[in-house]
Write a protein that holds these residues in place. Structure first.
Motif, PDB file in Angstrom:
ATOM      1  N   MET A  87     -38.089  63.960  94.004  1.00 25.21           N
ATOM      2  CA  MET A  87     -38.092  61.874  94.088  1.00 25.21           C
ATOM      3  C   MET A  87     -39.631  60.902  93.660  1.00 25.21           C
ATOM      4  N   GLU A  88     -40.689  61.618  94.649  1.00 22.62           N
ATOM      5  CA  GLU A  88     -41.869  61.413  94.833  1.00 22.62           C
ATOM      6  C   GLU A  88     -42.559  61.566  93.036  1.00 22.62           C
ATOM      7  N   LEU A  89     -41.603  62.318  92.766  1.00 22.98           N
ATOM      8  CA  LEU A  89     -43.269  62.565  91.377  1.00 22.98           C
ATOM      9  C   LEU A  89     -42.763  62.002  90.250  1.00 22.98           C
ATOM     10  N   MET A  90     -41.000  61.731  90.582  1.00 22.85           N
ATOM     11  CA  MET A  90     -40.402  60.687  89.593  1.00 22.85           C
ATOM     12  C   MET A  90     -40.971  59.504  90.291  1.00 22.85           C
ATOM     13  N   LEU A  91     -40.766  58.974  90.799  1.00 21.75           N
ATOM     14  CA  LEU A  91     -41.480  57.540  91.425  1.00 21.75           C
ATOM     15  C   LEU A  91     -42.888  56.606  91.162  1.00 21.75           C
ATOM     16  N   ALA A  92     -43.679  58.397  91.256  1.00 21.84           N
ATOM     17  CA  ALA A  92     -44.845  58.180  90.587  1.00 21.84           C
ATOM     18  C   ALA A  92     -45.857  57.288  89.560  1.00 21.84           C
ATOM     19  N   SER A  93     -45.324  57.474  88.436  1.00 23.05           N
ATOM     20  CA  SER A  93     -44.648  56.754  87.143  1.00 23.05           C
ATOM     21  C   SER A  93     -44.489  55.584  86.955  1.00 23.05           C
ATOM     22  N   HIS A  94     -43.206  55.483  88.004  1.00 20.25           N
ATOM     23  CA  HIS A  94     -41.747  54.713  87.793  1.00 20.25           C
ATOM     24  C   HIS A  94     -43.066  53.377  88.553  1.00 20.25           C
ATOM     25  N   PRO A  95     -42.115  51.848  87.729  1.00 15.22           N
ATOM     26  CA  PRO A  95     -42.959  50.947  88.594  1.00 15.22           C
ATOM     27  C   PRO A  95     -42.835  51.187  90.227  1.00 15.22           C
ATOM     28  N   HIS A  96     -44.102  49.789  90.803  1.00 14.96           N
ATOM     29  CA  HIS A  96     -43.285  49.919  92.227  1.00 14.96           C
ATOM     30  C   HIS A  96     -42.491  48.549  92.419  1.00 14.96           C
ATOM     31  N   ASP A  97     -42.417  47.493  91.560  1.00 16.45           N
ATOM     32  CA  ASP A  97     -41.324  46.203  91.037  1.00 16.45           C
ATOM     33  C   ASP A  97     -40.148  46.812  90.685  1.00 16.45           C
ATOM     34  N   CYS A  98     -40.073  46.345  91.976  1.00 11.99           N
ATOM     35  CA  CYS A  98     -38.181  46.512  90.485  1.00 11.99           C
ATOM     36  C   CYS A  98     -37.887  44.789  90.093  1.00 11.99           C
ATOM     37  N   THR A  99     -38.219  44.093  90.695  1.00 14.29           N
ATOM     38  CA  THR A  99     -38.484  42.344  89.824  1.00 14.29           C
ATOM     39  C   THR A  99     -38.325  42.851  88.268  1.00 14.29           C
ATOM     40  N   SER A 100     -37.738  42.000  87.867  1.00 14.30           N
ATOM     41  CA  SER A 100     -37.239  41.646  86.616  1.00 14.30           C
ATOM     42  C   SER A 100     -36.811  43.024  86.429  1.00 14.30           C
ATOM     43  N   CYS A 101     -36.412  43.955  86.211  1.00 14.03           N
ATOM     44  CA  CYS A 101     -35.343  44.569  86.181  1.00 14.03           C
ATOM     45  C   CYS A 101     -33.720  44.394  86.128  1.00 14.03           C
ATOM     46  N   ARG A 102     -33.465  44.395  84.731  1.00 15.95           N
ATOM     47  CA  ARG A 102     -31.755  44.379  84.583  1.00 15.95           C
ATOM     48  C   ARG A 102     -31.053  45.114  85.164  1.00 15.95           C
ATOM     49  N   SER A 103     -31.718  46.537  85.270  1.00 14.50           N
ATOM     50  CA  SER A 103     -30.574  46.970  86.474  1.00 14.50           C
ATOM     51  C   SER A 103     -30.581  47.317  87.965  1.00 14.50           C
ATOM     52  N   TYR A 104     -31.029  46.241  87.989  1.00 15.09           N
ATOM     53  CA  TYR A 104     -31.234  45.770  89.509  1.00 15.09           C
ATOM     54  C   TYR A 104     -29.979  46.026  90.521  1.00 15.09           C
ATOM     55  N   LEU A 105     -30.352  46.970  91.548  1.00 19.95           N
ATOM     56  CA  LEU A 105     -28.425  47.195  91.853  1.00 19.95           C
ATOM     57  C   LEU A 105     -27.545  48.288  91.750  1.00 19.95           C
ATOM     58  N   ASN A 106     -27.828  48.271  90.184  1.00 22.37           N
ATOM     59  CA  ASN A 106     -26.828  49.371  89.493  1.00 22.37           C
ATOM     60  C   ASN A 106     -27.468  50.230  88.500  1.00 22.37           C
ATOM     61  N   CYS A 107     -28.425  50.468  89.229  1.00 30.70           N
ATOM     62  CA  CYS A 107     -29.516  51.555  89.184  1.00 30.70           C
ATOM     63  C   CYS A 107     -29.446  53.123  89.437  1.00 30.70           C
ATOM     64  N   GLU A 108     -29.592  54.063  89.561  1.00 32.32           N
ATOM     65  CA  GLU A 108     -29.808  55.431  89.688  1.00 32.32           C
ATOM     66  C   GLU A 108     -29.895  55.779  90.475  1.00 32.32           C
ATOM     67  N   LEU A 109     -31.592  55.457  90.635  1.00 31.05           N
ATOM     68  CA  LEU A 109     -32.484  55.637  90.805  1.00 31.05           C
ATOM     69  C   LEU A 109     -33.146  54.796  92.039  1.00 31.05           C
ATOM     70  N   GLN A 110     -32.842  54.158  92.284  1.00 25.42           N
ATOM     71  CA  GLN A 110     -32.993  52.885  93.477  1.00 25.42           C
ATOM     72  C   GLN A 110     -31.768  53.795  94.453  1.00 25.42           C
ATOM     73  N   SER A 111     -30.756  53.531  93.749  1.00 29.43           N
ATOM     74  CA  SER A 111     -30.054  54.054  95.074  1.00 29.43           C
ATOM     75  C   SER A 111     -30.320  55.224  95.562  1.00 29.43           C
ATOM     76  N   MET A 112     -30.737  56.522  94.886  1.00 28.67           N
ATOM     77  CA  MET A 112     -31.472  57.542  94.966  1.00 28.67           C
ATOM     78  C   MET A 112     -32.733  57.552  95.988  1.00 28.67           C
ATOM     79  N   MET A 113     -33.741  56.021  95.656  1.00 29.76           N
ATOM     80  CA  MET A 113     -34.711  55.651  96.427  1.00 29.76           C
ATOM     81  C   MET A 113     -33.671  55.386  98.169  1.00 29.76           C
ATOM     82  N   GLN A 114     -32.730  54.399  97.917  1.00 29.94           N
ATOM     83  CA  GLN A 114     -31.949  54.840  99.497  1.00 29.94           C
ATOM     84  C   GLN A 114     -31.824  56.105 100.186  1.00 29.94           C
ATOM     85  N   TYR A 115     -30.735  56.391  99.319  1.00 26.33           N
ATOM     86  CA  TYR A 115     -30.218  57.275 100.132  1.00 26.33           C
ATOM     87  C   TYR A 115     -31.360  58.445 100.365  1.00 26.33           C
ATOM     88  N   LEU A 116     -32.422  58.893  99.833  1.00 29.16           N
ATOM     89  CA  LEU A 116     -32.958  60.045 100.413  1.00 29.16           C
ATOM     90  C   LEU A 116     -34.327  59.044 101.469  1.00 29.16           C
TER      91      LEU A 116
END
Lengths: 697, 507
Positions: A87-116
């Protein structure tokens, strides 16, 4: 198929032969984290989140087939460690900021961050470089800084669509997802079906809209919710009778709509982002004209008689649609029409050159064959005459049949008419007493109908005066263009002051230039005019086309609104009188034909419930085969041009009232249907479940 | 249509909604939650921590800020516009809320300031396996609250939208809600109390315009959390709630840069020169640390814009010493990625902004928010800043290099001259986290009608009910947004159940 038993976390689970351990677990309600897998796609094993322990070894559950007697462990400290690292390898190149993302709250990555419980905390961030390729596309937004390279889009494009234009690419030692030679989606012959967007687990791929819904914009825009992509596809496949049947599932007038529907669906068609909307109405007309087998007639069955009786006042689009669905539900329906012909505006409003009368007659006679009884030249004065005598329910669908006139000085002159009166009398075979020059006041479709009818009746000079400036008129562009071709002079941005008469003879219309106008509360007109710009448009006859109202009075026996329309309960068709319903223009004022039919459907459903039924008027008249998802490459797809609508020549048009609108040829219909993006295919794609889907209810 | 029943319905499963649900369920109420998104935590998932005062962490860190001091400071700051009883209850509960969250197994890294001049009230959530403050770390806490809710038999419904609040026409009491699920099926849910915690209307430009005067995409570039469309306040207004004034929780941003190119963004937010379009300084640039104050100052300027300007010599300085001012959440200390980020930003051609999704729309593409130039004159041509005035401003500013700032008394160490061979400018625009307020509540979080009377059974929490900040969000006591959300939600949850158990409630 052979059933396999295996044990996951000590729970016995059954799997299908060939099923992966991951899918077996998910089907059994056991959540294993995953993000590159998707129920509709082949496994890839990219994300490593779905690791499980099997016989003391760590394996990817998406790529491990379930086998008899297997013992699988999905949760352990070791697995948590592996997953967090992945997960951290995936997140290393993903923006740290979720602001402005239209998939916010409907994002599997965000959901996975919570779960893991895994955020990008430990690793150094590695910003991506290749994020700007191919970011200027119509319809599909690619915000590749959010991409985690799970490859779902690559697989969806290839496996679900057989299009295969997306691929993994490498530049400067960094991989990214793009197209061959970094072509734009248009150049790469993307079909813009949105499958890649539907499977993207992050906000990297999005539809270029405020929201991704509605998924099928044309269908959502259609007041009657006709399944447009389905009949467009069937037409393309040459299955015209089935196509027409799909339309018939929602409305009983496919031919009439094929001629005159205002096609709000086309306004919303996603294809217009590429070039022009699909010509949906023309496809409909072609299919309906070529419905030889008429399979709907075989498949439509009226329900057994309920013994309940319904009276409907008015045989327009709303009344007849309601009549059709109520008789389908087994009720005995009788429609009362005050005029000598049935059909309302379809027969006596819309001019014959736009909507040939034999078309309307044939569609109405099909309703009669289905048990709808229509009594013409019979008007309803009061619901008292019907309710309980012997009718159990009454629908008021008398429409808005009275043309309004504005009380300008001189408006009571005998040579001043309402557009509807002209249209009606011509439709009934009469000749209205028009002079040599007619001025029509109004700028909507009815105004053009009246003006163009006048031209066909031989009036020498036809003018049209409206408040709106050129380009902002309410009438359809097609009407304006054809009206001008036929010789109508349009006076834009003019307000009428008075109708000028010299003794008994009407001389003309006095108008003034409008600088600005708006409508305030209650429809009050606010005008700014240009002083000194008054002029008189000479004409001996004036026709008002400024809106319509009902002819309802208190005598009908139901409450009316202050504007004279039937008052109904909010969100319902029920009037103040129990058992009496009202719908269509009677309630809303003048609306589109398709809206009247949609209102008729709603009234039928509500009245069926009142009569003891379940209110379900939905019909499935043709088999629902799953559409072929593998649409393949179609060269130059984005550039496919809209087929023009076929009209007869101007000379022929002006000769009389024969229909001016000809259907597409079979080739035109096919090539037009080929242009459809098939947005509905996206609804066939499954949703990948995430941890919140596994919360017990 | 299906029918369900609950004691308490919660609209929204963000920070306030999930806290309300857990609190009500702890008091044995049957709770149903309707959330539009696919997961819990809402806007707070992007946060890191929240406000508390007199917590055990503060005591352990020898932070001597007391409840009374924090309360007094807050009320002075808001000029007593805020409901003092409500603020007191919120602050008094805040330390216990830290322990309430810890009881779920969540750990805190410690207490932090948001910037130099703020108080240490920000309790930052720890990510398991790491002792580094990390953006989005609060999302971990929402998993724990969700698990707790499930354990307490709270019914969580995702991708469900509440369409209407039902009231008894005679008593005005809440009787239920009408809900639509993902497939469009209707659900009628009967309930005795309702807690609306739907997150304001930060994603609804029309309402923002109407209630705050800002035009989104023109003079406001606030975060738009999908789903925060104003459903909650609209439902409450329709059900008799009185409208309260609304604020944007103001900050500032460089569109297309701030959320993506962190080094560019942080470097252009150092306390160097900031000017308006007229080329005049607008404040002591040290204030940039307080993003609300900066947002206020920018909002006063022509076009609601301001620019920071630096030169290659300043970059050279930063290469040696690191950045002057480090925000610990972004944690950018050096300018190592300065050039590579400029290259990435420009690689799409200067015509394209990355980042803020909605700025990819037709109107916004073509917008450039960061510029390089070889002279000040060229920079002014590109940015539209008044060249003559800027020359004078910089002359005066450079005269004060390393010494007393005669205009605004900025600290001498931040008085770096703007000189060199290359100049850089970034535009700053008002931004925000969402909208604050919409309905008025009393200190029990009961929603009030036009007569200041509670609508029986209706509670609100979080953004929808956030009226405690007066005209400006209080960044000086950091963690207040999430602190308010969690604490108001928790209070609303308890209060709703107490109401059901009281004599006021008549079945």
């Amino acid at each position: 198929m052979k059933e396999i038993k295996l044990e996951i976390d000590g729970i016995e689970v059954s799997a299908r032969e060939g099923q992966s351990v991951l899918n077996a677990a998910l089907d059994a309600g056991i959540f294993i984290p995953n993000i590159c897998s998707h129920p509709d796609l082949s496994p890839q094993g990219e994300c490593k989140l779905c690791v499980v322990e099997l016989r003391g070894e760590t394996v990817l559950s998406c790529r491990t087939e379930a086998a008899e007697g297997m013992k699988v462990v999905t949760k352990s400290e070791h697995l948590a460690h592996l997953r967090n690292t992945a997960m951290e390898l995936m997140l290393a190149s993903h923006p740290h900021d979720c602001t402005s993302c239209r998939s916010y709250l409907n994002c599997e990555l965000q959901s996975m961050m919570q779960y893991l419980e895994s955020v990008h905390a430990r690793l150094r961030s590695v910003p991506k470089k290749n994020i700007k390729w191919n970011t200027n596309n119509p319809i599909i937004l690619r915000e590749m800084e959010r991409c985690i390279q799970c490859g779902r889009c690559v697989r969806a494009c290839r496996e679900l669509r057989d299009v295969g234009i997306l691929e993994y690419r490498v530049l400067d030692g960094e991989s990214y997802i793009g197209t061959a030679e970094n072509k734009t989606l248009t150049e790469a012959d993307c079909r813009f079906c949105g499958a890649c967007v539907a499977v993207c687990p992050t906000g990297a791929l999005q539809m270029d809209e405020e929201t991704t819904y509605p998924v099928v914009p044309c269908r959502a825009a259609c007041p009657a919710e006709v399944d447009i992509p389905r009949y467009v596809r069937l037409t393309k496949e040459g299955r015209y009778s089935e196509a027409t049947t799909v339309i018939r599932e929602k409305v009983p007038f496919p031919l009439a709509l094929g001629h005159v529907c205002n096609h709000v669906c086309e306004t919303e068609c996603r294809r217009k982002e590429l070039n022009e909307a699909v010509s949906i109405r023309e496809i409909k007309l072609f299919a309906a004209q070529n419905d030889r087998a008429e399979i709907w007639k075989t498949n439509h069955k009226n329900k057994p008689a309920t013994g309940r009786k319904v009276a409907i006042a008015g045989s327009g689009a709303c009344g007849l649609t309601a009549a059709y669905y109520l008789s389908a539900k087994g009720h005995e329906v009788k429609v009362f029409e005050r005029l000598p012909v049935a059909g309302g505006m379809m027969s006596t409003g819309i001019p014959e050159y736009r909507l040939p009368r034999d078309v309307v007659e044939s569609e109405i006679s099909a309703l009669r064959e289905n048990g709808v009884e229509i009594e013409t030249s019979s008007s309803v004065e009061s619901v008292e005459d019907l309710l309980g005598k012997p009718y159990d329910a009454v629908l008021l669908a008398v429409g808005a049949s009275v043309g309004k006139k504005i009380p300008f000085p001189g408006a009571d002159h005998p040579s001043v008419f309402a557009a509807l009166d002209i249209l009606r009398s011509v439709s009934l075979g009469e000749t209205p007493p028009l002079g040599k020059s007619v001025t029509v006041l109004g700028g909507g479709n009815v105004a053009f109908d009246a003006a163009r009818v006048c031209t066909r009746l031989g009036v020498e000079k036809v003018n049209l005066v409206c408040l709106e400036p050129e380009g902002a008129m309410l009438a359809d562009d097609e009407e304006i263009q054809q009206g001008q071709e036929e010789g109508i002079t349009i006076f834009n941005s003019k307000s009428t002051l008075s109708l000028e008469a010299d003794g008994d003879a009407l001389m003309g219309v006095k108008v003034i230039d409008v600088l600005e106008f708006s409508f305030g509360p209650g429809g009050k007109l606010n005008l700014t005019t240009k002083p000194g710009s008054e002029q008189i448009i000479p004409s001996d006859t004036v026709v008002f086309a400024v809106g319509q109202k009902t002819d309802l009075s208190e005598a009908m026996g139901v409450d009316l609104t202050p504007f004279g329309f039937a008052a109904v309960r909010e969100g319902s068709c029920a009037t103040s009188r129990e058992g009496v319903f009202a719908a269509g223009d009677t309630v809303t004022g003048t609306r589109l034909l398709i809206e009247a039919m949609a209102a008729g459907r709603k009234a039928a459903s509500e009245m069926d419930i009142f009569l003891g039924g379940d209110g379900n008027i939905e019909e499935i008249l043709t088999s629902r085969d799953t559409p072929e998802g593998k649409i393949g490459i179609n060269e130059g797809f984005a550039g496919l041009e809209r087929n023009p609508v076929n009209f007869i020549d101007l000379d022929e048009r002006l000769k009389g009232f024969t229909g001016i609108h000809c259907a597409y040829t079979a080739d035109q219909a096919k090539s037009e249907a080929e242009r459809c993006l098939q947005c509905d295919l996206r609804s066939c794609i499954s949703k990948n479940k995430t941890w919140t889907d596994f919360i017990k209810q | 249509m299906s029918k369900v029943e609950a004691d308490v319905v919660v609209i929204g499963a963000g920070a306030s909604g999930i806290a309300a649900a857990v609190a009500a369920a702890e008091k044995d109420a049957k709770v149903i939650v309707y959330e539009k998104g696919s997961t819990t935590g809402g806007a707070a998932n992007m946060g890191m921590g929240f406000f508390a005062v007199e917590s055990r962490h503060q005591k352990a860190q020898m932070i001597d800020l007391t409840l009374d001091q924090a309360f007094d400071f807050f009320m002075e700051y808001t000029h007593w516009h805020a409901d003092a009883r409500l603020v007191r209850k919120y602050m008094a509960q805040s330390a216990d809320t830290i322990e309430w969250i810890e009881s779920l197994g969540v750990e805190f890294l410690g207490v932090y300031k948001y910037f130099e001049k703020s108080f240490p009230t920000w309790h930052v959530v720890k990510v398991p396996g790491s002792n580094k403050p990390t953006e989005r770390s609060a999302s971990v806490m929402f998993k724990a609250l969700t698990d707790r809710a499930v354990e307490l038999d709270v019914e969580l419904n995702f991708q469900h939208t509440v369409k209407k609040i039902q009231k008894d026409p005679e008593t005005g009491r809440i009787t239920g809600v009408s809900v639509v699920d993902e497939q469009g099926n209707q659900i009628d849910c009967e309930c005795d109390t309702l807690i609306v915690a739907a997150g304001g209307f930060g994603n609804n430009p029309e309402m923002i315009k109407q209630m705050t005067g800002y035009t989104w995409g023109e003079d406001l570039f606030s975060f738009r959390i999908p789903g925060d469309d104003g459903d909650g306040v609209n439902l409450m207004w329709d059900a008799g709630a009185v409208k309260s004034p609304v604020n944007v929780e103001l900050t500032y941003t460089t569109p297309g840069i701030t959320d993506i190119f962190k080094t560019l963004s942080e470097t252009m937010r150092q306390p160097n020169l900031m000017v308006n379009l007229e080329g005049l300084r607008i404040f002591n640039e040290e204030t940039m640390q307080n993003t609300t104050f900066t947002g206020n100052a920018i909002s006063r300027q022509t076009g609601k814009t301001a620019f920071t300007i630096i030169s290659d010599e300043i970059i050279e300085d930063y290469k040696k010493t690191g950045l002057d001012y480090i925000t610990f959440h972004h944690n950018i200390k050096t300018v190592d990625k300065w050039q590579s980020e400029i290259d990435a930003y420009k690689s799409g051609g200067e015509s394209e902004t990355a980042g803020l999704s909605d700025l990819h729309g037709e109107d916004e593409t073509g917008q450039v928010c960061f510029w390089e130039a070889n002279s000040l004159e060229e920079l002014c041509e590109k940015t539209g800043i008044n060249y003559k005035n800027l020359q004078a401003t910089i002359e005066e500013y450079n005269d004060c290099e390393g010494s007393y700032d005669t205009l605004f008394n900025k600290h001498p160490k931040y008085m770096r001259a703007i000189k060199g061979k290359k100049f850089y400018a970034a535009i700053h625009r008002p931004c925000g986290y969402g909208t604050l307020g919409g309905v008025k509540t009393n200190d029990m979080l009961q929603v009030l009608d036009a007569e200041n009377k509670p609508v029986p059974g209706m509670y609100s929490a979080g953004f929808d009910a956030c009226n405690i900040f007066g005209d400006s969000y209080c960044f000086l006591l950091p963690g207040n947004t999430m602190g308010w959300a969690l604490n108001s939600g928790r209070m609303a949850g308890y209060n709703a159940v107490d109401y059901l158990d009281s004599d006021d409630f008549v079945e």
